[in-house]
Design an enzyme around this catalytic site. Structure first.
Site, PDB file in Angstrom:
ATOM      1  N   GLU A   1       0.843  -1.303   0.012  1.00  0.00           N
ATOM      2  CA  GLU A   1      -0.017   0.010   0.169  1.00  0.00           C
ATOM      3  C   GLU A   1       0.911   1.326   0.022  1.00  0.00           C
ATOM      4  OE1 GLU A   1      -2.377   2.859  -0.390  1.00  0.00           O
ATOM      5  OE2 GLU A   1      -3.314   1.012  -0.486  1.00  0.00           O
TER       6      GLU A   1
ATOM      7  N   GLY B   1      -7.194   1.141   3.778  1.00  0.00           N
ATOM      8  CA  GLY B   1      -8.574   1.479   3.684  1.00  0.00           C
ATOM      9  C   GLY B   1      -8.987   1.868   2.138  1.00  0.00           C
ATOM     10  N   GLY B   2      -8.144   2.541   1.350  1.00  0.00           N
ATOM     11  CA  GLY B   2      -8.177   2.993   0.150  1.00  0.00           C
ATOM     12  C   GLY B   2      -8.949   4.409   0.332  1.00  0.00           C
ATOM     13  N   THR B   3      -9.808   4.483  -1.109  1.00  0.00           N
ATOM     14  CA  THR B   3     -10.666   5.739  -1.101  1.00  0.00           C
ATOM     15  C   THR B   3     -11.594   5.969  -0.315  1.00  0.00           C
ATOM     16  OG1 THR B   3      -9.786   5.974  -3.705  1.00  0.00           O
ATOM     17  CG2 THR B   3     -11.754   7.116  -2.856  1.00  0.00           C
ATOM     18  N   CYS B   4     -12.584   4.793  -0.120  1.00  0.00           N
ATOM     19  CA  CYS B   4     -13.464   4.719   0.667  1.00  0.00           C
ATOM     20  C   CYS B   4     -13.477   5.336   2.132  1.00  0.00           C
ATOM     21  CB  CYS B   4     -14.100   3.380   0.660  1.00  0.00           C
ATOM     22  SG  CYS B   4     -15.730   3.070   1.735  1.00  0.00           S
TER      23      CYS B   4
ATOM     24  N   HIS C   1     -45.811  -0.591  10.404  1.00  0.00           N
ATOM     25  CA  HIS C   1     -46.525   0.618  10.056  1.00  0.00           C
ATOM     26  C   HIS C   1     -45.910   1.856  11.324  1.00  0.00           C
ATOM     27  CE1 HIS C   1     -49.342   4.040   9.522  1.00  0.00           C
ATOM     28  NE2 HIS C   1     -49.645   3.866  10.490  1.00  0.00           N
TER      29      HIS C   1
END
Length: 462
Positions: free
Chosen positions: A33, A38-41, A446
């Site tokens: 990495e 975690g990357g972009t997210c 409901h």
């Protein structure tokens, strides 16, 4: 040169969990990495933006609570605090993931930038110390994601423009934010910063915003955003920028044959993203890409080179976190559990986190027409949804496309409060073969938003 069974390049929403699972399955694994786990997210996508969207929603509610009988005087937006909260959430997610990966037996987490130097061979320039190390593996998995596409506009390189990444670093409210691009990223940021107090102008080159959606969806969302005093210019092309003394920026925007100058304090570029594949030097290992740099894969996410896979945004296709994660599950289960999964016909839900949300699954009406599919439309304004009336937010509508013969749901779009949550019910129905008639007569608690699906399909009764 160190040899591994598997090397994953990129610790995004596919790379991280895949690395852990392969290591736990007994494969000697390395995860490379160049930035953060975690990357972009996690770092500059879903996590930070939705955290800030929550702050923007609070600001909006503070200013629009009077119809509910609650008058709030003198509220203010504290951008440094909003930024800190966002950063804290990022660090919580990122650090938790990193600790889990680093504690995994058989997995080496290496921070550095990788490039191929031969057949299934990479060199990695380490972040610490700058040393270069070389590695080989029997299998490679590429999860390097995508980055902001920067268009060629005269003068753009001479101004301090923002991207979806750099705008997250602001700890103040821009006076006037000019957004180039009227789609998902641009509109989320546009509404967010309008609610924080910025003047916002959106420039979209096509005839309408979110042009991939049905026309009625685009029209309704335009009405919603304009009601918040967001200026939207369509059929508009930005032809140039100039930076003035004092930091002001002047954009030249052409609509038809008419060009006008728009003064602003900040410019956000949000016209799309492109795969991050160029730095990988894929030619050295023979992996093919398309003209945009997207890595070509088959239905099992394998490239033209056996043993090399691409997952997530770097392969093109639907650029969503959940698709990247699903890519991981397909590859892992095929390789480790000997299953025969593919990407063919998998559902592709998505949600744009404007307020109200825009959730979608399957075919929309425009696509059904193009494919010349026999269909019927069910549509219900949110003004007819009991829960929406009770909460005081009746903006938007629900819309579903169905097969009139089989009664199957072909697709749906919900532009309304909690639209992303409600659309998931219809996705599950589509996956399970549940007909719209069954949903019409289904018993829902409901008064949920979900209960309105009864009424959505009531109009289709013969």
């Amino acid at each position: 040169m160190k040899q591994y069974d598997a090397i994953i390049i990129g610790a995004g929403q596919a790379g991280g969990p895949l690395a852990k699972k392969l290591a736990l399955a007994g494969m000697k694994t390395a995860l490379i990495e160049k930035r953060w786990i975690g990357g972009t997210c996690v770092n500059d996508g879903c996590t930070p933006t939705k955290t800030m969207v929550a702050s923007a929603k609070a600001a909006y509610m503070a200013g629009h609570s009077s119809p509910l009988g609650v008058k709030i005087k003198g509220y203010s937006v504290n951008m440094p605090k909003i930024k800190k909260r966002k950063d804290d959430v990022i660090h919580l997610f990122r650090n938790g993931s990193q600790k889990g990966l680093e504690a995994t037996k058989g997995l080496d987490v290496i921070f550095g930038e990788a490039e191929f130097i031969g057949d299934k061979t990479i060199s990695v320039k380490l972040n610490k110390g700058g040393k270069v190390k070389e590695f080989k593996a029997g299998k490679f998995f590429i999860n390097t994601g995508a980055k902001t596409f920067i268009p060629e506009i005269e003068g753009l390189s001479n101004i301090d423009y923002l991207t979806s990444t750099t705008i997250l670093d602001l700890d103040y409210v821009p006076e006037h934010l000019l957004i180039i691009g009227g789609n998902y990223v641009g509109l989320e940021f546009g509404q967010m910063f309008r609610r924080f107090g910025s003047k916002v102008t959106v420039i979209e080159k096509s005839g309408r915003i979110v042009s991939r959606e049905d026309e009625d969806v685009s029209e309704e969302l335009t009405k919603i955003l304009k009601a918040e005093n967001i200026t939207i210019l369509t059929n508009a092309i930005t032809t140039g920028f100039k930076q003035k003394r004092g930091g002001k920026i002047v954009a030249t925007v052409k609509t038809g044959d008419v060009a006008k100058k728009i003064k602003c304090s900040h410019v956000l570029i949000a016209v799309g993203r492109m795969p991050q594949s160029a730095a990988l030097n894929l030619a050295k290992t023979g992996v093919e890409t398309d003209e945009r740099g997207a890595i070509k894969v088959d239905e099992k996410l394998e490239t033209n080179v056996p043993g090399i896979y691409a997952l997530g945004d770097v392969k093109g296709g639907p650029a969503f976190t959940h698709i990247s994660y699903n890519d991981y599950t397909i590859v892992y289960r095929n390789l480790v559990k000997n299953e025969k999964l593919t990407t063919k016909n998998r559902p592709v839900p998505y949600c744009m986190f404007t307020d109200p949300q825009l959730g979608s699954i399957g075919l929309n009406e425009t696509e059904a027409k193009k494919q010349k599919i026999k269909y019927k439309v069910a549509k219900l304004p949110m003004a007819y949804v009991a829960r929406a009336i009770e909460t005081g937010d009746t903006r938007g509508f629900m819309k579903a496309i169905v097969d009139p013969d089989t009664k199957q749901i072909l697709g749906a779009t919900i532009l309304g409060a909690e639209g992303g949550e409600t659309i998931t019910i219809l996705q599950m129905a589509m996956m399970g073969g549940i007909t719209y008639e069954q949903i019409r007569w289904c018993v829902f608690a409901h008064p949920l938003y979900a209960e309105s699906l009864n009424n959505l399909f009531m109009a289709l009764e013969s």
